[in-house]
Write a protein that holds these residues in place. Structure first.
Motif, mmCIF file in Angstrom:
data_model
loop_
_atom_site.group_PDB
_atom_site.id
_atom_site.type_symbol
_atom_site.label_atom_id
_atom_site.label_comp_id
_atom_site.label_asym_id
_atom_site.label_seq_id
_atom_site.Cartn_x
_atom_site.Cartn_y
_atom_site.Cartn_z
ATOM 1 N N ALA A 141 36.435 18.364 36.978
ATOM 2 C CA ALA A 141 37.574 18.523 37.179
ATOM 3 C C ALA A 141 37.958 19.114 35.466
ATOM 4 C CB ALA A 141 37.926 17.730 37.560
ATOM 5 N N GLU A 142 37.891 18.702 34.787
ATOM 6 C CA GLU A 142 38.547 19.180 33.303
ATOM 7 C C GLU A 142 37.842 21.100 33.520
ATOM 8 O OE1 GLU A 142 40.535 19.627 29.717
ATOM 9 O OE2 GLU A 142 40.594 18.396 31.326
ATOM 10 N N ALA A 143 36.238 21.157 33.782
ATOM 11 C CA ALA A 143 35.996 22.254 33.360
ATOM 12 C C ALA A 143 36.794 23.292 34.820
ATOM 13 C CB ALA A 143 34.435 22.319 33.940
ATOM 14 N N ARG A 144 37.089 22.726 35.137
ATOM 15 C CA ARG A 144 38.116 24.071 36.127
ATOM 16 C C ARG A 144 39.064 24.115 35.537
ATOM 17 N NH1 ARG A 144 35.228 24.962 40.680
ATOM 18 N NH2 ARG A 144 33.840 23.444 41.609
ATOM 19 N N ARG A 145 39.770 22.766 35.359
ATOM 20 C CA ARG A 145 40.776 23.462 34.415
ATOM 21 C C ARG A 145 40.897 24.023 32.874
ATOM 22 N NH1 ARG A 145 43.373 21.652 30.097
ATOM 23 N NH2 ARG A 145 41.910 21.420 29.340
ATOM 24 N N ILE A 146 39.911 23.814 32.474
ATOM 25 C CA ILE A 146 39.490 24.994 31.492
ATOM 26 C C ILE A 146 39.229 26.455 31.174
ATOM 27 C CG2 ILE A 146 38.414 25.646 29.493
ATOM 28 C CD1 ILE A 146 37.556 22.089 28.788
ATOM 29 N N GLN A 147 38.601 26.466 32.811
ATOM 30 C CA GLN A 147 38.554 27.884 33.209
ATOM 31 C C GLN A 147 39.734 28.570 33.644
ATOM 32 O OE1 GLN A 147 37.059 27.813 37.400
ATOM 33 N NE2 GLN A 147 35.644 30.153 37.607
ATOM 34 N N GLU A 148 40.490 27.742 34.120
ATOM 35 C CA GLU A 148 41.775 28.829 34.892
ATOM 36 C C GLU A 148 42.826 28.614 33.610
ATOM 37 O OE1 GLU A 148 45.549 27.814 37.622
ATOM 38 O OE2 GLU A 148 44.114 26.613 38.103
ATOM 39 N N GLU A 149 42.413 27.984 32.583
ATOM 40 C CA GLU A 149 43.561 28.180 31.638
ATOM 41 C C GLU A 149 42.647 29.670 31.081
ATOM 42 O OE1 GLU A 149 43.697 25.395 27.421
ATOM 43 O OE2 GLU A 149 45.342 24.999 29.361
ATOM 44 N N GLN B 248 36.800 32.009 31.454
ATOM 45 C CA GLN B 248 35.648 32.099 32.063
ATOM 46 C C GLN B 248 34.911 31.465 33.270
ATOM 47 O OE1 GLN B 248 37.121 29.418 30.119
ATOM 48 N NE2 GLN B 248 36.057 28.550 28.011
ATOM 49 N N THR B 249 33.119 32.255 33.150
ATOM 50 C CA THR B 249 32.997 31.825 34.712
ATOM 51 C C THR B 249 32.274 31.010 35.163
ATOM 52 O OG1 THR B 249 31.951 34.593 35.096
ATOM 53 C CG2 THR B 249 31.236 32.162 36.053
ATOM 54 N N LEU B 250 32.831 29.811 35.758
ATOM 55 C CA LEU B 250 31.754 28.423 35.733
ATOM 56 C C LEU B 250 30.495 28.718 36.476
ATOM 57 C CD1 LEU B 250 32.637 25.857 36.256
ATOM 58 C CD2 LEU B 250 32.671 25.884 38.419
ATOM 59 N N ILE B 251 29.264 28.301 35.584
ATOM 60 C CA ILE B 251 28.585 27.275 36.358
ATOM 61 C C ILE B 251 28.046 26.679 36.202
ATOM 62 C CG2 ILE B 251 25.814 28.610 35.461
ATOM 63 C CD1 ILE B 251 27.271 31.131 34.919
ATOM 64 N N HIS B 252 27.467 27.045 38.139
ATOM 65 C CA HIS B 252 27.940 25.086 38.298
ATOM 66 C C HIS B 252 26.753 24.446 37.930
ATOM 67 C CE1 HIS B 252 28.283 22.595 41.852
ATOM 68 N NE2 HIS B 252 30.047 22.364 41.765
ATOM 69 N N PRO B 253 27.089 23.314 38.621
ATOM 70 C CA PRO B 253 25.083 22.793 38.515
ATOM 71 C C PRO B 253 24.266 23.009 39.352
ATOM 72 C CG PRO B 253 26.270 21.260 37.868
ATOM 73 C CD PRO B 253 27.568 22.452 38.040
ATOM 74 N N PHE B 254 25.085 22.539 40.792
ATOM 75 C CA PHE B 254 23.633 22.936 42.396
ATOM 76 C C PHE B 254 24.851 23.867 43.429
ATOM 77 C CE2 PHE B 254 26.338 18.845 41.804
ATOM 78 C CZ PHE B 254 26.757 18.870 42.619
#
Length: 401
Positions: free
Chosen positions: A128-136, A139-145
Motif C-alpha cells: 500500500a505504501e509502495a503504491r502511494r509513493i508510486q502515485e506521488e 515510478q513503475t511498480l514491479i509487482h513481486p508476483f
C-alpha cells in the motif's frame, strides 16, 4: 501466459541470471521410494529465483520509464532481485519493505544501491505504501508476483527443468503470491501436460488453497509463520488464473515440518535454504504428496536468504521436533551430590547436557528441594523415551518442556 512469452523471457534474460543446477539426490529419493531432484534457485546471485521475473519485467520497460525508475514492495527476495538488476541496468530503484523484514535482507537490498523504505508490519501494508509513493513520484511498480512479465521470467525455470530432468513426473514448488508456480506450471503444462504440479503453502497462511476452495481470490486473516518469504494473505489475480488452469494440487505443511525440512536439507543435502522453500521438502518427506513411489520428483529450492538468528531458532526447533534435543524438568533433593548423581545417570543413558538450570526459588518447592531444567542432546525420539524411563526408574518425576 503463452509458451512464447516464456521463451522470449528466457532469451531476454540469458546470461544475466544463473542457469541453476538441478541434481539428483539418492538420499531423498529413498525417503519416498522414487527419484528425487533438487532445483537450486538458492544459488542465484541474490539468493533466490525472484531476480528472473524482476529482470524480465525491467527489460520490457521503455527508456522513458527506466529513467523515472522502478518501485517494489517485498519482504526481501524480490527486493534484492529488483535492486541488483536495476543497479546493473542504471535504473533508480525504491523498495518498500515491512518493518519486520530480516536485517540480512534489508542490508543486502541497500548494498545493491536501492533506496529502502521500511513501512508496515506485513507485506500488504508495504505494498500500500509502495503504491502511494508510486502515485506521488511516478515510478513503475514491479509487482513481486501479479504481473505477466514477472510470471514469464519465473517460467524460465520450467523450461530449464524440461531440459534438465526430461523424465520428471512431478514438480513440487512453494506458493506465496503464486508467481513462481504460475510460471513453472505454464511452461511445463503447455509442453508436457501429464507432469503433476504440486503447490505447497504454510498451513498458517494458505492463501492459494483458500482461493481455490472459494473459486475466487480471497484475503485471509493475518498469521505468524517462520516461512516469511511466502507469508502472503492474498494471491494475485493473474497467478490465481494460472494456478486454476495448471496446478494439480495445493497442500499445506506445519511449522514443525517446515523447520525439520530446513534442518534436513542442511544436514543431508549440505545446502542452506530459507523456510519458505523448505515447504517442498516438508510436503514430500512427510507423505503429504500421494503416489510418489517409483516417480521422478523435482523439488524447487526457491531461495536461501535466511537470517542466521532465525536459522538458529529453526535448527533448535527442528532438533526438538526430530527428537534429537529434549527439554526436561525435574526435582531433586537439594543436598550435596544430587547434581552429580543426576548428571552421572544422564551420562550412562547416553544423553549430552547442553544446558542445566538449577533453581531453588520456586514458590511451590519445599525447602529441601531444587528444580532442574535440562536441555539434552539425544539420538532421536526413542532415545528420549529411554532417558525419561531411566530417570523415572531412578525416582525422578519428569516433566517435558
Amino acid at each position: 501466459m503463452t509458451l512464447q512469452q516464456i521463451r522470449d523471457a528466457r532469451e531476454r534474460i540469458a546470461g544475466q541470471v544463473v542457469h541453476t543446477p538441478c541434481t539428483p539426490s539418492q538420499t531423498f529419493g529413498e525417503m519416498f521410494g522414487g527419484g528425487a531432484w533438487f532445483k537450486f534457485e538458492n544459488l542465484q546471485r541474490t539468493g533466490s529465483f525472484k531476480e528472473r521475473g524482476a529482470l524480465n519485467r525491467m527489460l520490457l520497460l521503455p527508456e522513458e520509464d527506466r529513467r523515472r525508475g522502478v518501485i517494489a514492495a517485498s519482504a526481501g527476495n524480490h527486493a534484492q532481485g529488483v535492486a541488483f538488476h536495476a543497479a546493473r541496468l542504471g535504473i533508480p530503484a525504491t523498495i518498500v519493505m515491512p518493518e519486520r523484514t530480516p536485517l540480512v535482507k534489508v542490508s543486502a537490498t541497500e548494498r545493491y544501491g536501492a533506496r529502502v523504505v521500511l513501512h508496515g508490519s506485513v507485506y500488504d501494508e508495504a505494498m500500500a505504501e509502495a503504491r502511494r509513493i508510486q502515485e506521488e513520484e511516478g515510478q513503475t511498480l514491479i509487482h513481486p508476483f501479479d504481473d505477466e512479465g514477472v510470471i514469464a521470467g519465473q517460467g524460465t525455470i520450467g523450461l530449464e527443468l524440461l531440459e534438465q530432468v526430461p523424465e520428471m513426473d512431478v514438480v513440487v514448488c512453494s506458493v506465496g503470491g503464486g508467481g513462481i508456480i504460475s510460471g513453472i506450471a505454464a511452461a511445463i503444462k503447455q509442453i508436457r501436460p501429464e507432469v503433476r504440479i504440486i503447490g505447497v503453502e504454510s498451513e498458517a497462511l494458505p492463501a492459494a488453497l483458500r482461493a481455490r476452495e472459494a473459486g475466487r481470490v480471497v484475503t485471509i486473516p493475518p498469521a505468524e509463520t517462520i516461512a516469511e518469504g511466502i507469508a502472503v494473505r492474498r494471491i494475485g489475480d493473474h497467478t490465481f488464473a494460472h494456478i486454476q488452469a495448471y496446478v494439480d494440487e495445493l497442500l499445506t505443511v506445519s511449522e514443525e515440518e517446515i523447520a525439520a525440512g530446513v534442518l534436513l536439507l542442511l544436514e543431508r543435502e549440505k545446502t542452506v535454504v530459507e523456510a519458505a522453500c523448505a515447504t517442498t521438502v516438508a510436503a514430500v518427506v512427510n507423505g503429504h504428496v500421494a503416489g510418489l513411489a517409483g516417480k521422478n520428483v523435482v523439488m524447487v529450492l526457491s531461495g536461501g536468504n535466511i537470517d542466521v538468528t532465525l536459522m538458529s531458532r529453526i535448527i533448535d526447533r527442528g532438533l526438538v521436533q526430530d527428537g534429537r534435543r529434549a527439554n526436561l524438568r525435574l526435582r531433586v533433593k537439594d543436598r550435596p551430590g544430587a547434581l552429580a548423581t543426576l548428571t552421572a545417570l544422564l551420562a550412562e543413558a547416553g544423553a549430552n547436557v547442553v544446558r542445566l538450570d538449577h533453581n531453588r526459588a520456586q514458590a511451590d518447592l519445599w525447602v529441601t528441594e531444587a528444580e532442574i531444567d535440562l536441555t539434552l542432546e539425544t539420538r532421536g525420539r526413542d532415545h528420549v523415551e529411554q532417558v525419561v524411563r531411566r530417570l523415572t526408574e531412578a525416582g525422578y518425576v519428569v516433566e517435558r518442556g
